[in-house]
Design a protein around this motif. Structure first.
Motif, PDB file in Angstrom:
ATOM      1  N   ALA A  61      -2.767   0.892  -2.350  1.00 14.40           N
ATOM      2  CA  ALA A  61      -1.883   0.203  -3.290  1.00 14.40           C
ATOM      3  C   ALA A  61      -1.767   1.009  -4.579  1.00 14.40           C
ATOM      4  O   ALA A  61      -2.742   1.564  -5.076  1.00 14.40           O
ATOM      5  CB  ALA A  61      -2.419  -1.191  -3.586  1.00 14.40           C
ATOM      6  N   GLY A  62      -0.542   1.081  -5.097  1.00 13.20           N
ATOM      7  CA  GLY A  62      -0.294   1.806  -6.334  1.00 13.20           C
ATOM      8  C   GLY A  62       0.273   3.197  -6.144  1.00 13.20           C
ATOM      9  O   GLY A  62       0.750   3.809  -7.102  1.00 13.20           O
ATOM     10  N   GLN A  63       0.265   3.693  -4.902  1.00 12.19           N
ATOM     11  CA  GLN A  63       0.765   5.048  -4.661  1.00 12.19           C
ATOM     12  C   GLN A  63       2.263   5.112  -4.392  1.00 12.19           C
ATOM     13  O   GLN A  63       2.868   6.174  -4.487  1.00 12.19           O
ATOM     14  CB  GLN A  63      -0.003   5.703  -3.514  1.00 12.19           C
ATOM     15  N   LEU A  64       2.862   3.979  -4.031  1.00 11.68           N
ATOM     16  CA  LEU A  64       4.307   3.964  -3.806  1.00 11.68           C
ATOM     17  C   LEU A  64       5.038   3.756  -5.131  1.00 11.68           C
ATOM     18  O   LEU A  64       4.592   2.991  -5.984  1.00 11.68           O
ATOM     19  CB  LEU A  64       4.688   2.842  -2.837  1.00 11.68           C
ATOM     20  N   ASN A  65       6.150   4.421  -5.279  1.00 14.59           N
ATOM     21  CA  ASN A  65       6.986   4.250  -6.464  1.00 14.59           C
ATOM     22  C   ASN A  65       7.613   2.855  -6.432  1.00 14.59           C
ATOM     23  O   ASN A  65       8.361   2.544  -5.504  1.00 14.59           O
ATOM     24  CB  ASN A  65       8.076   5.312  -6.479  1.00 14.59           C
ATOM     25  N   PRO A  66       7.321   1.999  -7.408  1.00 19.86           N
ATOM     26  CA  PRO A  66       7.869   0.633  -7.391  1.00 19.86           C
ATOM     27  C   PRO A  66       9.390   0.595  -7.314  1.00 19.86           C
ATOM     28  O   PRO A  66       9.958  -0.361  -6.779  1.00 19.86           O
ATOM     29  CB  PRO A  66       7.370   0.037  -8.714  1.00 19.86           C
ATOM     30  N   MET A  67      10.064   1.625  -7.814  1.00 19.80           N
ATOM     31  CA  MET A  67      11.517   1.659  -7.809  1.00 19.80           C
ATOM     32  C   MET A  67      12.081   1.978  -6.420  1.00 19.80           C
ATOM     33  O   MET A  67      13.280   1.850  -6.190  1.00 19.80           O
ATOM     34  CB  MET A  67      12.023   2.699  -8.813  1.00 19.80           C
ATOM     35  N   GLN A  68      11.229   2.382  -5.493  1.00 15.53           N
ATOM     36  CA  GLN A  68      11.681   2.748  -4.157  1.00 15.53           C
ATOM     37  C   GLN A  68      11.320   1.717  -3.095  1.00 15.53           C
ATOM     38  O   GLN A  68      11.726   1.849  -1.938  1.00 15.53           O
ATOM     39  CB  GLN A  68      11.106   4.108  -3.764  1.00 15.53           C
ATOM     40  N   THR A  89      10.915  -3.727   0.685  1.00 14.91           N
ATOM     41  CA  THR A  89      10.377  -5.064   0.957  1.00 14.91           C
ATOM     42  C   THR A  89       9.061  -5.223   0.218  1.00 14.91           C
ATOM     43  O   THR A  89       8.108  -4.478   0.469  1.00 14.91           O
ATOM     44  CB  THR A  89      10.142  -5.268   2.469  1.00 14.91           C
ATOM     45  N   PRO A  90       8.982  -6.182  -0.706  1.00 10.86           N
ATOM     46  CA  PRO A  90       7.721  -6.386  -1.429  1.00 10.86           C
ATOM     47  C   PRO A  90       6.665  -7.024  -0.545  1.00 10.86           C
ATOM     48  O   PRO A  90       6.965  -7.756   0.401  1.00 10.86           O
ATOM     49  CB  PRO A  90       8.122  -7.316  -2.583  1.00 10.86           C
ATOM     50  N   GLY A  91       5.422  -6.732  -0.859  1.00 14.24           N
ATOM     51  CA  GLY A  91       4.304  -7.157  -0.027  1.00 14.24           C
ATOM     52  C   GLY A  91       4.131  -8.654   0.106  1.00 14.24           C
ATOM     53  O   GLY A  91       3.403  -9.105   1.010  1.00 14.24           O
ATOM     54  N   ILE A  92       4.766  -9.445  -0.736  1.00 14.09           N
ATOM     55  CA  ILE A  92       4.603 -10.897  -0.648  1.00 14.09           C
ATOM     56  C   ILE A  92       5.059 -11.426   0.713  1.00 14.09           C
ATOM     57  O   ILE A  92       4.596 -12.464   1.170  1.00 14.09           O
ATOM     58  CB  ILE A  92       5.367 -11.600  -1.795  1.00 14.09           C
ATOM     59  N   TYR A  93       5.955 -10.705   1.373  1.00 18.87           N
ATOM     60  CA  TYR A  93       6.465 -11.156   2.664  1.00 18.87           C
ATOM     61  C   TYR A  93       5.572 -10.745   3.839  1.00 18.87           C
ATOM     62  O   TYR A  93       5.746 -11.243   4.949  1.00 18.87           O
ATOM     63  CB  TYR A  93       7.866 -10.591   2.910  1.00 18.87           C
ATOM     64  N   ILE A  94       4.666  -9.817   3.610  1.00 25.27           N
ATOM     65  CA  ILE A  94       3.906  -9.215   4.705  1.00 25.27           C
ATOM     66  C   ILE A  94       2.516  -9.836   4.812  1.00 25.27           C
ATOM     67  O   ILE A  94       1.779  -9.898   3.837  1.00 25.27           O
ATOM     68  CB  ILE A  94       3.790  -7.692   4.509  1.00 25.27           C
ATOM     69  N   LYS A  95       2.176 -10.268   6.022  1.00 26.07           N
ATOM     70  CA  LYS A  95       0.868 -10.873   6.266  1.00 26.07           C
ATOM     71  C   LYS A  95      -0.140  -9.848   6.779  1.00 26.07           C
ATOM     72  O   LYS A  95      -1.311  -9.870   6.407  1.00 26.07           O
ATOM     73  CB  LYS A  95       1.023 -12.000   7.296  1.00 26.07           C
ATOM     74  N   ARG A  96       0.315  -8.937   7.660  1.00 25.37           N
ATOM     75  CA  ARG A  96      -0.565  -7.932   8.244  1.00 25.37           C
ATOM     76  C   ARG A  96       0.164  -6.593   8.282  1.00 25.37           C
ATOM     77  O   ARG A  96       1.371  -6.549   8.497  1.00 25.37           O
ATOM     78  CB  ARG A  96      -0.975  -8.324   9.676  1.00 25.37           C
TER      79      ARG A  96
END
Length: 229
Positions: free
Chosen positions: A195-202, A205-212
């Motif tokens: 976490a933190g290595q991806l550019n937020p501007m790119q 799909t935000p992680g709130i939707y992902i369970k696994r």
């Protein structure tokens, strides 16, 4: 916040026979190859699969069709799969064909909490059978209902341990809306980073939707129709 699981077998835990699955990808581009393979190694049956296409005979969802694990397909384009055709013509497979744009919007609406919407596509064809029709601006529209799945299986190019995802080119077409419309969404990625290595501007799909989430292996990335000159 750490949503990482070790592999596809662990990721699909909880999927039961008779459930509805959304399966991302466009043709054979961006399909969750590892999750599909893991399902073929189970005794799951009577699945309803929502996918833009049904794979080909020996790849993608075609593998589940070969094992008779799918009861119903909700799709837009199914012209590359002879086994799909055989099962349909012999009454072994229930099929709901949907115009491609309508399918995408039904998935998006499911993720956005919109229960239904009107669309002109399909009016005057078999797609309109049994559907409510209303006129807007002098043009008839069909009432279409949102789609939601028990599990959504998607694939991304890159993801982080919090579930944030980046798709590459065509792979984003159905993966992104389906990621938002699964009660439980599983993401397999080609590259998993902290976490933190991806550019937020790119991030698509935000992680709130992902369970696994897990890093996939041995991707083939086949081409449906290879043309050489």
């Amino acid at each position: 916040m750490n949503k990482v699981v070790q592999n596809a077998k662990e990721a699909i835990a909880g999927i039961e026979s008779g459930m509805t699955l959304m399966v991302g990808g466009f043709g054979l581009c961006g399909i969750p190859e590892n999750c599909i393979q893991a399902i073929t190694e189970t005794d799951l049956t009577a699945l309803t699969c929502i996918s833009n296409n049904a794979g080909v005979d020996d790849f993608g969802l075609g593998l589940l069709l070969q094992k008779k694990q799918i009861r119903k397909m909700i799709s837009s384009y199914v012209g590359e799969n002879a086994e799909f055709e055989r099962q349909l013509l012999h009454g072994e497979l229930e099929v709901e064909l949907i115009p491609q744009g309508t399918l995408a919007e039904r998935c998006r609406a499911g993720g956005a909490g919109i229960p239904a919407f009107y669309v002109p596509a399909g009016y005057g064809t078999e797609v309109a059978a049994g559907k409510e029709v209303r006129e807007f601006n002098g043009k008839p529209h069909l009432l279409e209902h949102a789609l939601i799945a028990d599990f959504a299986l998607i694939k991304a190019w890159k993801g982080d341990t919090h579930g944030n995802l980046i798709y590459k080119e065509t792979a984003g077409n159905f993966n992104h809306p389906m990621a938002t419309a699964g009660r439980i969404t599983i993401a397999e990625v080609e590259e998993l980073v902290p976490a933190g290595q991806l550019n937020p501007m790119q991030i698509h799909t935000p992680g709130i939707y992902i369970k696994r989430i897990f890093q996939g292996v041995n991707y083939e990335k086949r081409i449906e129709q290879l043309t050489e000159q």
